[in-house]
Motif scaffolding. Structure first.
Motif, PDB file in Angstrom:
ATOM      1  N   ARG A  77       0.840  -1.187   0.000  1.00 44.91           N
ATOM      2  CA  ARG A  77       0.000   0.000   0.000  1.00 44.91           C
ATOM      3  C   ARG A  77       0.880   1.242   0.000  1.00 44.91           C
ATOM      4  N   ALA A  78       0.282   2.392  -0.302  1.00 47.99           N
ATOM      5  CA  ALA A  78       1.033   3.644  -0.340  1.00 47.99           C
ATOM      6  C   ALA A  78       1.183   4.201   1.070  1.00 47.99           C
ATOM      7  N   ASP A  79       2.015   3.504   1.881  1.00 50.06           N
ATOM      8  CA  ASP A  79       2.259   3.973   3.235  1.00 50.06           C
ATOM      9  C   ASP A  79       3.760   3.965   3.508  1.00 50.06           C
ATOM     10  N   THR A  80       4.139   4.529   4.653  1.00 51.34           N
ATOM     11  CA  THR A  80       5.553   4.677   4.978  1.00 51.34           C
ATOM     12  C   THR A  80       6.260   3.335   5.056  1.00 51.34           C
ATOM     13  N   THR A  81       5.605   2.338   5.645  1.00 52.42           N
ATOM     14  CA  THR A  81       6.226   1.023   5.767  1.00 52.42           C
ATOM     15  C   THR A  81       6.571   0.451   4.399  1.00 52.42           C
ATOM     16  N   SER A  82       5.669   0.578   3.445  1.00 53.48           N
ATOM     17  CA  SER A  82       5.913   0.056   2.105  1.00 53.48           C
ATOM     18  C   SER A  82       7.041   0.809   1.415  1.00 53.48           C
ATOM     19  N   VAL A  83       7.072   2.126   1.576  1.00 49.50           N
ATOM     20  CA  VAL A  83       8.152   2.915   0.980  1.00 49.50           C
ATOM     21  C   VAL A  83       9.498   2.472   1.543  1.00 49.50           C
ATOM     22  N   LEU A  84       9.561   2.263   2.850  1.00 53.77           N
ATOM     23  CA  LEU A  84      10.820   1.828   3.464  1.00 53.77           C
ATOM     24  C   LEU A  84      11.214   0.441   2.977  1.00 53.77           C
ATOM     25  N   ARG A  85      10.247  -0.428   2.737  1.00 52.67           N
ATOM     26  CA  ARG A  85      10.556  -1.757   2.201  1.00 52.67           C
ATOM     27  C   ARG A  85      11.180  -1.641   0.813  1.00 52.67           C
ATOM     28  N   LEU A  86      10.645  -0.769  -0.013  1.00 53.78           N
ATOM     29  CA  LEU A  86      11.205  -0.574  -1.349  1.00 53.78           C
ATOM     30  C   LEU A  86      12.626  -0.021  -1.280  1.00 53.78           C
ATOM     31  N   ILE A  87      12.837   0.957  -0.420  1.00 56.42           N
ATOM     32  CA  ILE A  87      14.180   1.537  -0.278  1.00 56.42           C
ATOM     33  C   ILE A  87      15.166   0.474   0.178  1.00 56.42           C
ATOM     34  N   ALA A  88      14.768  -0.325   1.176  1.00 58.53           N
ATOM     35  CA  ALA A  88      15.650  -1.381   1.680  1.00 58.53           C
ATOM     36  C   ALA A  88      15.943  -2.411   0.591  1.00 58.53           C
ATOM     37  N   HIS A  89      14.942  -2.730  -0.230  1.00 60.39           N
ATOM     38  CA  HIS A  89      15.151  -3.711  -1.303  1.00 60.39           C
ATOM     39  C   HIS A  89      16.213  -3.223  -2.286  1.00 60.39           C
ATOM     40  N   PHE A  90      16.089  -1.970  -2.730  1.00 61.52           N
ATOM     41  CA  PHE A  90      17.049  -1.469  -3.708  1.00 61.52           C
ATOM     42  C   PHE A  90      18.423  -1.225  -3.080  1.00 61.52           C
ATOM     43  N   ASP A  91      18.456  -0.852  -1.796  1.00 59.99           N
ATOM     44  CA  ASP A  91      19.752  -0.725  -1.118  1.00 59.99           C
ATOM     45  C   ASP A  91      20.494  -2.058  -1.104  1.00 59.99           C
ATOM     46  N   ALA A  92      19.735  -3.165  -1.021  1.00 57.79           N
ATOM     47  CA  ALA A  92      20.358  -4.492  -0.945  1.00 57.79           C
ATOM     48  C   ALA A  92      20.864  -4.982  -2.299  1.00 57.79           C
ATOM     49  N   LEU A  93      20.597  -4.235  -3.384  1.00 57.21           N
ATOM     50  CA  LEU A  93      21.024  -4.665  -4.716  1.00 57.21           C
ATOM     51  C   LEU A  93      22.437  -4.229  -5.059  1.00 57.21           C
ATOM     52  N   THR A  94      23.113  -3.577  -4.127  1.00 56.62           N
ATOM     53  CA  THR A  94      24.480  -3.126  -4.361  1.00 56.62           C
ATOM     54  C   THR A  94      25.360  -4.293  -4.773  1.00 56.62           C
ATOM     55  N   GLY A  95      26.108  -4.107  -5.853  1.00 55.50           N
ATOM     56  CA  GLY A  95      27.007  -5.162  -6.320  1.00 55.50           C
ATOM     57  C   GLY A  95      26.440  -5.968  -7.471  1.00 55.50           C
ATOM     58  N   LEU A  96      25.134  -5.862  -7.741  1.00 50.45           N
ATOM     59  CA  LEU A  96      24.555  -6.586  -8.872  1.00 50.45           C
ATOM     60  C   LEU A  96      24.858  -5.862 -10.177  1.00 50.45           C
ATOM     61  N   ALA A  97      24.786  -6.608 -11.274  1.00 50.02           N
ATOM     62  CA  ALA A  97      24.932  -6.009 -12.593  1.00 50.02           C
ATOM     63  C   ALA A  97      23.726  -5.119 -12.883  1.00 50.02           C
ATOM     64  N   PRO A  98      23.893  -4.107 -13.730  1.00 56.02           N
ATOM     65  CA  PRO A  98      22.774  -3.199 -14.016  1.00 56.02           C
ATOM     66  C   PRO A  98      21.534  -3.910 -14.542  1.00 56.02           C
ATOM     67  N   ASP A  99      21.708  -4.913 -15.442  1.00 55.23           N
ATOM     68  CA  ASP A  99      20.520  -5.579 -15.962  1.00 55.23           C
ATOM     69  C   ASP A  99      19.800  -6.371 -14.878  1.00 55.23           C
ATOM     70  N   ALA A 100      20.545  -6.884 -13.887  1.00 57.29           N
ATOM     71  CA  ALA A 100      19.914  -7.600 -12.778  1.00 57.29           C
ATOM     72  C   ALA A 100      19.093  -6.651 -11.913  1.00 57.29           C
ATOM     73  N   VAL A 101      19.550  -5.414 -11.784  1.00 58.41           N
ATOM     74  CA  VAL A 101      18.804  -4.416 -11.010  1.00 58.41           C
ATOM     75  C   VAL A 101      17.496  -4.078 -11.719  1.00 58.41           C
TER      76      VAL A 101
END
Length: 359
Positions: free
Chosen positions: A12-36
């Motif tokens: 849903r469009a709430d703070t918890t969901s936004v933080l989940r998205l941010i954490a998900h993309f933060d965890a992609l560090t080190g992946l190839a661009p196409d994997a991101v």
């Protein structure tokens, strides 16, 4: 793993969901661009595209590569937008920028100041931008934001001896960065006195923005975004009322910055602010509120009368009407505190209304 990917269809469009998205993309560090990009498509549950090595790359909602139209940025292709699409695109853009650094910064680029104060840029790029602008990376910088007539504010900064100064227009606002000048409180005093003398405030009138300035605290060059955020917060406390300050430093605001954390609608609905706003719309009510603000600033009836160029009995009558409208008794210390607090909250509301979005 794909099973760990947060799906927009489940968020849903709430703070918890936004933080989940941010954490998900933060965890992609080190992946190839196409994997991101593939991971972003899995999150979106629909085709997502991005430019990688000057070529468009698309993945469908199941994470499979597909053909897609040309594009010059990241893009989501779905018939009806999801409220969190903008967050996903922003995080994808940030993740790809980290993996694929842009071209080297060059001296004279107009966006160097924006890079220097952007928390989304990498630390090395912020420092490189400041170096190209001629700032000493071993000395603190101070960010400022100017609203209104930028040339008048910049002239006042020069007269105040602001040190090394660069500025850049950002829509209705102007970003400025100084180094080597006065401390923020001293600088604010110089600027307010200068601007107040050149643009005297008038009572009894709606105040448009003339020149208002917010000043951040000194920060290490790598932390310039912190000072920039503080400057924008301080700007909201500037003079939307006649006895306000033209230049406001963030540091001396102290606990008052907590007011800036509240939504303007919530501030406007508090009893004291609502009562003042209602009374200000009655005949002569705006002048009564100005008398109250002057009284809270100067602390004495006769001084208030002098500042307003009125007889003290006229001021007393105006304050009496305020007391009748609010239920305050201004000889009581707690009621005077409530009045001062409500005036500050109302200043935020009226400043926001006048400035629009300062973010």
């Amino acid at each position: 793993m794909d099973d760990d990917v947060p799906r927009l269809s489940m968020l849903r469009a709430d703070t918890t969901s936004v933080l989940r998205l941010i954490a998900h993309f933060d965890a992609l560090t080190g992946l190839a661009p196409d994997a991101v990009v593939r991971s972003a498509a899995l999150v979106a549950g629909c085709p997502v595209g991005a430019v990688l090595d000057s070529e468009p790359v698309w993945f469908d909602g199941a994470g499979s590569p597909i053909s897609g139209p040309p594009l010059d940025d990241v893009q989501i292709d779905r018939p009806a937008p999801h409220p969190l699409d903008v967050v996903l695109l922003d995080q994808l853009r940030r993740a790809l920028r980290t993996i694929q650094p842009g071209p080297p910064l060059r001296l004279g680029e107009p966006g160097l100041l924006e890079i220097a104060v952007s928390p989304r840029e990498q630390r090395r790029d912020r420092l490189r931008a400041l170096h190209l602008l001629g700032y000493d990376l071993d000395q603190p910088v101070i960010a400022l934001v100017l609203a209104g007539a930028p040339e008048d504010g910049l002239d006042a900064l020069a007269r105040a001896g602001a040190g090394r100064l660069h500025h850049h227009r950002l829509g209705r606002l102007t970003l400025a960065l100084t180094q080597g000048g006065p401390a923020p409180r001293e600088l604010a005093g110089h600027l307010h006195d200068d601007l107040a003398a050149r643009r005297p405030a008038s009572t009894g009138l709606d105040r448009a923005v003339d020149v208002w300035i917010g000043i951040g605290e000194p920060a290490a060059p790598a932390d310039a975004p912190v000072s920039w955020h503080q400057a924008r917060t301080a700007l909201r406390f500037a003079s939307s009322t006649v006895f306000g300050r033209r230049a406001v430093p963030y540091g001396p605001l102290g606990v008052l910055v907590l007011l800036a954390e509240l939504p303007p609608s919530q501030l406007a609905a508090t009893p004291g602010v609502a009562a003042l706003e209602t009374h200000a719309r009655t005949p002569g009510g705006a002048l009564d509120v100005e008398a109250l603000e002057s009284y809270c600033v100067f602390g004495a009836l006769r001084r208030t009368a002098t500042e307003l160029n009125l007889h003290h009995s006229t001021v007393a009558a105006r304050l009496g009407r305020i007391e009748a409208a609010t239920g305050w008794r201004l000889e009581d210390a707690m009621d005077r505190f409530q009045a001062t607090f409500a005036l500050l909250a109302r200043r935020l509301v009226t400043s926001d209304r006048t400035l629009g979005d300062v973010g």
